[in-house]
Design a protein around this motif. Structure first.
Motif, PDB file in Angstrom:
ATOM      1  N   ALA A 189       0.806  -1.217   0.000  1.00 59.74           N
ATOM      2  CA  ALA A 189       0.000   0.000   0.000  1.00 59.74           C
ATOM      3  C   ALA A 189       0.845   1.276   0.000  1.00 59.74           C
ATOM      4  CB  ALA A 189      -0.933  -0.005   1.197  1.00 59.74           C
ATOM      5  N   HIS A 190       2.109   1.188   0.418  1.00 59.13           N
ATOM      6  CA  HIS A 190       2.923   2.408   0.429  1.00 59.13           C
ATOM      7  C   HIS A 190       3.455   2.698  -0.971  1.00 59.13           C
ATOM      8  CE1 HIS A 190       2.643   3.019   4.710  1.00 59.13           C
ATOM      9  NE2 HIS A 190       2.860   1.733   4.894  1.00 59.13           N
ATOM     10  N   ILE A 381      -7.609  -4.194   1.512  1.00 62.68           N
ATOM     11  CA  ILE A 381      -7.487  -3.225   2.613  1.00 62.68           C
ATOM     12  C   ILE A 381      -7.690  -3.868   3.977  1.00 62.68           C
ATOM     13  CG2 ILE A 381      -8.078  -1.205   1.244  1.00 62.68           C
ATOM     14  CD1 ILE A 381     -10.827  -1.303   2.456  1.00 62.68           C
TER      15      ILE A 381
ATOM     16  N   ASP B 125      -9.881   4.154  -0.229  1.00 57.60           N
ATOM     17  CA  ASP B 125      -8.564   3.715   0.215  1.00 57.60           C
ATOM     18  C   ASP B 125      -7.867   2.888  -0.877  1.00 57.60           C
ATOM     19  OD1 ASP B 125      -6.708   3.871   2.137  1.00 57.60           O
ATOM     20  OD2 ASP B 125      -7.571   2.370   3.467  1.00 57.60           O
ATOM     21  N   THR B 129      -3.691   3.902  -3.673  1.00 62.42           N
ATOM     22  CA  THR B 129      -2.428   3.178  -3.707  1.00 62.42           C
ATOM     23  C   THR B 129      -1.646   3.589  -4.953  1.00 62.42           C
ATOM     24  OG1 THR B 129      -3.519   1.310  -2.693  1.00 62.42           O
ATOM     25  CG2 THR B 129      -1.373   0.890  -3.687  1.00 62.42           C
ATOM     26  N   SER B 497      -7.321   9.948   8.009  1.00 58.46           N
ATOM     27  CA  SER B 497      -6.481   9.418   6.933  1.00 58.46           C
ATOM     28  C   SER B 497      -6.715  10.203   5.653  1.00 58.46           C
ATOM     29  CB  SER B 497      -6.822   7.951   6.666  1.00 58.46           C
ATOM     30  OG  SER B 497      -6.606   7.182   7.797  1.00 58.46           O
ATOM     31  N   GLN B 501      -4.212  12.090   3.168  1.00 58.48           N
ATOM     32  CA  GLN B 501      -4.133  11.736   1.753  1.00 58.48           C
ATOM     33  C   GLN B 501      -4.210  12.988   0.889  1.00 58.48           C
ATOM     34  OE1 GLN B 501      -3.438   8.678   0.521  1.00 58.48           O
ATOM     35  NE2 GLN B 501      -3.322   9.682  -1.478  1.00 58.48           N
ATOM     36  N   THR B 516       3.898   9.122   1.831  1.00 57.97           N
ATOM     37  CA  THR B 516       2.892   8.130   2.176  1.00 57.97           C
ATOM     38  C   THR B 516       2.384   8.399   3.581  1.00 57.97           C
ATOM     39  OG1 THR B 516       2.423   5.774   2.222  1.00 57.97           O
ATOM     40  CG2 THR B 516       4.569   6.433   3.042  1.00 57.97           C
ATOM     41  N   LYS B 519      -0.562   3.160   7.131  1.00 60.53           N
ATOM     42  CA  LYS B 519      -1.728   2.415   6.661  1.00 60.53           C
ATOM     43  C   LYS B 519      -1.897   1.206   7.563  1.00 60.53           C
ATOM     44  CE  LYS B 519      -1.560   4.285   2.102  1.00 60.53           C
ATOM     45  NZ  LYS B 519      -1.445   4.164   0.670  1.00 60.53           N
TER      46      LYS B 519
END
Lengths: 556, 581
Positions: A189-190, A381, B125, B129, B497, B501, B516, B519
């Motif tokens: 995810a990063h 997720i 979410d 990515t 979050s 973002q 980043t 997460k």
């Protein structure tokens, strides 16, 4: 001579010869077969042959002797050689690292045959595997001579022979190092997601006829944390008793209730599902939120296949969900290598969660989860290995993508089909040969994993060492991976082996079988020349008829 | 066998009735009992196999019926014990149904879906990515569904702090290994899966970290769970920092050992707990294994553990130390040997060290180092080692060459060139940020040494937005057992979050710098979860100019954001915005 493992000796043979040693050339089209289960026919229950009683009795006596001697040695050792037992006693107020009682089996039984395990190798574990020569200089130390021995490889998970250091897959992997580097650098995810990861997931999903998939950098890690994302304590997981450690670990971590059914016993499963739904959760009797049946496609210790048609019928009837771990079956089974579903001609979409690994058939490492888009999106997720764990390194992705493309015919047309047909033929050829010679082997006819039963613990090192002297590398497994009384040799067949290799293996097994008294099958599992009599074919007879006979629908 | 038991059972009842009607004189009692007893025993002759039992009873009887009675009682007790299995205890809980009723119940049962479909609240979410096209390194070509493609973005989101993924030496080592060994190892380490490169890496690593031995794992994330479960069983004790990562949390849950928590990095609290426990533990016989478990560089907070103090305490109270160096290996200390080098503590003080090759070493997999018996035990009883294929040979080779890159290139003071460059850039960025981020939108929570700089929304600002101090639940801390119910969805966590973002997106759009944020899978966290952080992962190959640019933009953006989002009403607008992200 040194205690340290030497550097790999330089191999001066020509590239062609080396390629042949990694993946043997096919000599004749007779040595091909397509593995598929006839649709509609029930899966025959694999017959597990029993040895004569004397074998059982002597097995238990052997363990008894080993345990008694072990205890005697422990008793006197603690008095006369306390320095050897330092690790087992409290020291300066610190507890020992592990219990003497818990480690008794390892210290007193496994250590005796330690040389049969963890033989260090170098180079490609393909058709041949190069093991460093070593001899034991003390309890835990080996001296290496600096040379190595090339052994015929029936030990590595290399079903389709993709363990190669040249060819299209290796070139792709090498190119991936240039284009993407050696590491994915970060969790998914990063910034650990590259276009290669996306492509690989697409290719895997396409190969399995599913919507989408997730690739994970380790097969064990794939299972170990999966169940926590699917179930909570109000759910039930019904698990086969012989499921792999990683599945059991995953279930334990998830906190869900778990019930175990007898290995591959569909009646037991049926009863268990019905009773579980009727009884509901313990104490409260509230109904379960959901029930997941967890099975493996091919059981790596037994060589058995799951009875998929029946399980799919049950899961649809009772509206449970089905998780199939295809660690050993993906690639190795089915006319197109698409796993147990392919083998039983069952659409992949009927399985809710398909899990598998790339280690065994594709010459890579890592695992995957595949299923409906909804499932995969949710997992992306909410699946901790995917979120916190490292992402798959690019060269491995290259290997996965290219080997799958070879299998589907997009790369090197024809090569994939040949690999699939060769593993099917080789598995049946070796299995039938061993059966006819009089050995007790477990498992389904088409399974590339062939466990050959030894029973007596002392036969494990004997067979392993004798075969090693004949330049054949095998894996011996005993308790705790198997029940106490059924130690075995596990043969993993590969497409890379030629028919001549298998003939050599059969010949040597025949000799060693005579030498160590291993030919004691009763014939109920097939292989008899005259029905009702125990099969004891001579090696010449076996080799003469094996090619035709192993292609008959049933191995007898 | 069953019939014999019946006979013996009836025998015993008759014996009991006989005793009640007899005279209290013991000799008389025993002689009459003896007569009757022998009489009954003759019945045994009629049962197949009974003669053997009879012979046994006769030989053990020796004119002493009380002795036989005692033996009989023991026999019944043993039978009773073996026959009452654990399952039987729940018998009362099982309801009786007819087949028909079961059919009906099965038909009525409504199972929940396998997974909940992702609502728009969560699915944004998925769309944030970033996807890297081509080589991952200091400069990347990155695409996100929301922003589109950026051709040359500065990458401050990668954990490859030393930028070894772009090192020529590492990749040529990997390539040479692939061309001799193939890609996969094709087997577990104990079955022909150990190659010379694996053993070399174990040697290199134990030499690098100055320990007796090392063991390799195929994946860093499973290492903790496997190592801890191999040594800690029920009844063992762990005193644990309450800020540990999820991998360690899961490992402790699985091991089922007893847990005591000390406040995150609070040495006084740790001291208090250890001294409170010590009178109880002193009496313990035999001594159980006890550990202090902590991370070196905390992945959730970016701060570092106070190692000298911990070592002092653990020696005082005789605990072993388990140190997770996943993030700190290749980062802290003059030559990247981790927290002990940073503090000048010898590695031998740490009983178990685990770490990862996947971050600073640009390879993959995990490792554990320590004394020989500890490592040796893992080779047989650590699940992830025994039941999984070994690390890919080329990864082992690249890790070996990464260690070489770090250790052989040193400057005049004996510091590793790569590591000191990382330290320089980290402290530069840290100080610049500290200087400029004064508008009370962001505050730095990580230590100055951490190459992952954690920026959190400021405390006061979060209070104004009515955001909680932490997310998740405290049940694991209070009861030592994780909560039965998972945390579930938190809209405020989601919004926080989302704010981060937005910052990340703005930085990427304006300055072409990829950042980043933390997460977490909130559902799976057993400990209280810190509020989401913006993460800046320093990379040695990123220029000081780019870092300056980042500082400037972050300053601008935080000004704008703090004006845009001022109170709870603004948060509600965000809630709508997020649905269409």
């Amino acid at each position: 001579m040194s205690y340290k493992i030497p550097n790999a000796p330089v191999d001066t043979r020509s590239p062609e010869e080396l390629a042949e040693r990694e993946y043997g050339r096919l000599k004749s089209d007779d040595y091909l077969y397509v593995s598929r289960h006839p649709v509609g026919e029930p899966l025959p229950t694999p017959v597990d042959d029993e040895p004569p009683y004397i074998i059982y009795i002597s097995t238990y006596i052997s363990y008894l002797i080993l345990i008694i001697i072990g205890h005697i040695r422990d008793f006197f050792g603690k008095i006369f050689k306390p320095q050897d037992y330092e690790d087992l006693v409290e020291k300066n107020g610190y507890a020992p690292w592990y219990d003497g009682f818990e480690s008794f089996y390892v210290r007193r039984l496994k250590l005796r045959i330690d040389d049969c395990f963890a033989r260090p190798i170098h180079g490609v574990p393909g058709r041949f595997v190069k093991c460093f020569d070593r001899f034991r200089s003390s309890n835990l130390r080996y001296t290496y001579t600096g040379t190595s021995t090339e052994c015929l490889n029936l030990s590595s998970y290399n079903y389709l022979g993709f363990a190669q250091s040249q060819g299209v897959c290796t070139s792709t992997a090498l190119k991936c190092v240039d284009d993407y580097g050696t590491s994915a650098c970060s969790p998914r995810a990063h910034c650990g997601t590259t276009d290669l990861h996306r492509e690989c997931e697409r290719v895997v999903a396409e190969y399995l006829n599913q919507d989408d998939s997730i690739v994970i950098s380790q097969g064990y890690g794939t299972n170990a944390n999966l169940f926590a994302s699917l179930v909570d304590p109000e759910c039930l997981i019904i698990s086969d008793e012989l499921n792999h450690a990683s599945i059991r670990f995953g279930i334990r971590l998830s906190g869900a209730s778990v019930k175990v059914f007898k290995h591959n016993d569909m009646n037991d499963l049926n009863k268990l599902i019905r009773n579980s739904i009727a009884q509901g959760q313990p104490r409260t009797h509230r109904s379960w939120k959901k029930i997941i049946i967890a099975v493996e496609g091919l059981y790596s210790m037994e060589g058995n296949m799951v009875n998929l048609p029946e399980i799919v019928r049950l899961k649809e009837k009772y509206r449970c969900y089905l998780f199939v771990d295809e660690a050993h079956s993906i690639g190795a089974l089915g006319p197109e290598g698409r796993g147990v579903c392919d083998y039983f001609s069952i659409p992949h979409s009927k399985i809710d969660v398909l899990m598998g690994t790339f280690t065994k058939s594709f010459g890579a490492t890592g695992g995957y989860i595949s299923g409906k888009q909804e499932l995969i999106d949710a997992l992306r997720i909410n699946y901790i290995t995917n979120i916190y764990g490292e992402s798959v390194p690019p060269p491995i992705l290259g290997q996965i993508i290219s080997s799958l493309n070879v299998l589907t015919g997009k790369l090197n047309k024809g090569e994939g089909v040949e690999r699939l047909k060769r593993i099917a033929f080789n598995s049946r050829y070796l299995r039938l040969g061993l059966k006819r010679l009089g050995f007790i082997v477990y498992g389904s006819d088409d399974s590339p994993v062939i466990p050959l039963l030894l029973f007596l613990p002392a036969k494990m090192p004997a067979v392993s060492r004798l075969l090693y002297d004949c330049n054949i590398a095998v894996v011996v497994v005993g308790y705790p991976a198997t029940p106490l009384s059924s130690s075995r040799v596990r043969l993993c067949v590969s497409s890379a082996l030629t028919k001549e290799d298998l003939d050599y293996v059969l010949t040597k097994f025949s000799e060693i079988g005579d030498l160590t008294y291993l030919k004691f099958s009763s014939g109920i599992a097939g292989g008899s020349k005259i029905p009702g009599e125990p099969p004891r074919w001579s090696i010449e007879e076996v080799l003469e008829h094996n090619t035709e006979d192993c292609k008959k629908p049933k191995l007898t | 066998m069953a019939s014999q038991e019946n006979v013996q059972a009836t025998m015993s009842t008759k014996l009991v009735t006989a005793t009640t009607t007899l005279q209290p004189s013991f000799e008389q009692f025993s002689s009459i009992l003896a007569d009757k007893f022998v009489g009954y025993l003759d019945y045994l002759n009629n049962i197949p196999g009974g003669t053997i039992v009879l012979r046994y009873i006769k030989s053990s009887y020796k004119n002493d019926p009380v002795r036989s009675l005692f033996e009989l009682c023991l026999f019944i007790l043993a039978c009773n014990y073996f026959l009452s299995s654990k399952k039987k205890e729940n018998r009362s809980d099982i309801l009786d149904f007819s087949e028909k009723e079961i059919d009906e119940l099965c038909r009525q049962w409504e199972p929940a879906p396998l997974v909940e479909k992702l609502g728009p609240q969560k699915s944004w979410d998925l769309r944030c990515t970033p996807e890297i096209k081509g080589h991952n390194g200091a400069m990347v070509q990155v695409t996100t569904p929301h922003i589109g493609e950026r051709v040359k973005a500065v990458n401050l989101a990668s954990s490859d702090f030393l930028n070894l993924n772009e090192s020529e030496a590492v990749s040529s080592a990997a390539k040479s290994c692939i061309s001799t060994c193939g890609v996969g190892s094709c087997g577990p380490p104990n079955f022909y899966g150990t190659q010379d490169v694996h053993v070399r890496l174990e040697e290199d690593l134990s030499e690098y970290l100055d320990t007796e031995q090392a063991i390799l794992y195929g994946q860093d994330f499973t290492t903790a769970g496997s190592v801890i479960a191999a040594f800690l069983k029920r009844g063992d004790l762990c005193v644990v920092d309450s800020g540990i990562s999820l991998a360690l949390q899961k490992a402790l849950v699985v091991s089922r050992c007893d847990l005591e928590w000390y406040d995150h990095n609070d040495m006084d609290h740790l001291d208090r707990i250890l001294s409170e426990l010590s009178p109880i533990l002193d009496k313990q016989k035999p001594i159980r294994r006890r550990f202090i478990v902590t991370e070196a560089l905390f992945s959730n907070y970016g701060d570092i553990a106070d190692l000298p103090k911990i070592v002092e305490l653990k020696n005082k109270y005789k605990y072993r130390l388990f140190l997770d160096e996943t993030l700190s290996i290749g980062v802290l200390g003059d030559t990247g040997k981790g927290l002990p080098e940073y503090y000048g503590v010898p590695r031998s003080e740490i009983a178990i060290t685990i770490g990862s090759f996947a971050l600073s070493f640009a390879a993959s997999g995990g490792f554990c180092v320590g004394v020989t018996p500890m490592i040796h035990h893992q080779r047989i009883s650590s699940l992830a080692y025994v039941f999984s294929a070994s690390l890919a040979p080329f990864s082992a080779k690249s890790a070996s060459s990464a260690i070489k890159e770090i250790t052989t290139k040193t400057n005049s003071q004996g510091k590793s060139v790569l590591i000191s460059s990382l330290h320089e850039k980290t402290s530069y960025l840290y100080n610049q940020l500290k200087k400029t981020l004064t508008n009370r939108f962001f505050s730095i929570v990580s230590s100055p040494e951490s190459p992952i700089i954690h920026l959190s929304l400021d405390k006061e600002y979060r209070k104004r937005l009515n955001l909680p101090i932490f997310y998740g639940n405290t049940e694991f801390l209070l009861n030592g057992k994780p909560a039965r119910k998972s945390n579930g969805f938190s809209q405020r966590y989601n919004l926080e979050s989302y704010i981060l973002q937005k910052v990340i997106d703005e930085v990427l759009i304006r300055e072409n710098i990829l950042l980043t944020r933390s997460k977490n899978a909130l559902d799976h966290e057993n400990l209280p979860v810190a509020n989401p952080h913006l993460l800046i992962m320093v990379n040695v190959a990123v220029s000081f100019e780019a870092l300056d640019k980042l500082v400037k933009t972050l300053e601008d953006i935080s000004h704008e954001m703090s004006h845009k989002i001022r109170n709870q009403e603004d948060l509600q607008i965000l809630e709508q915005e997020l649905l269409t992200y």
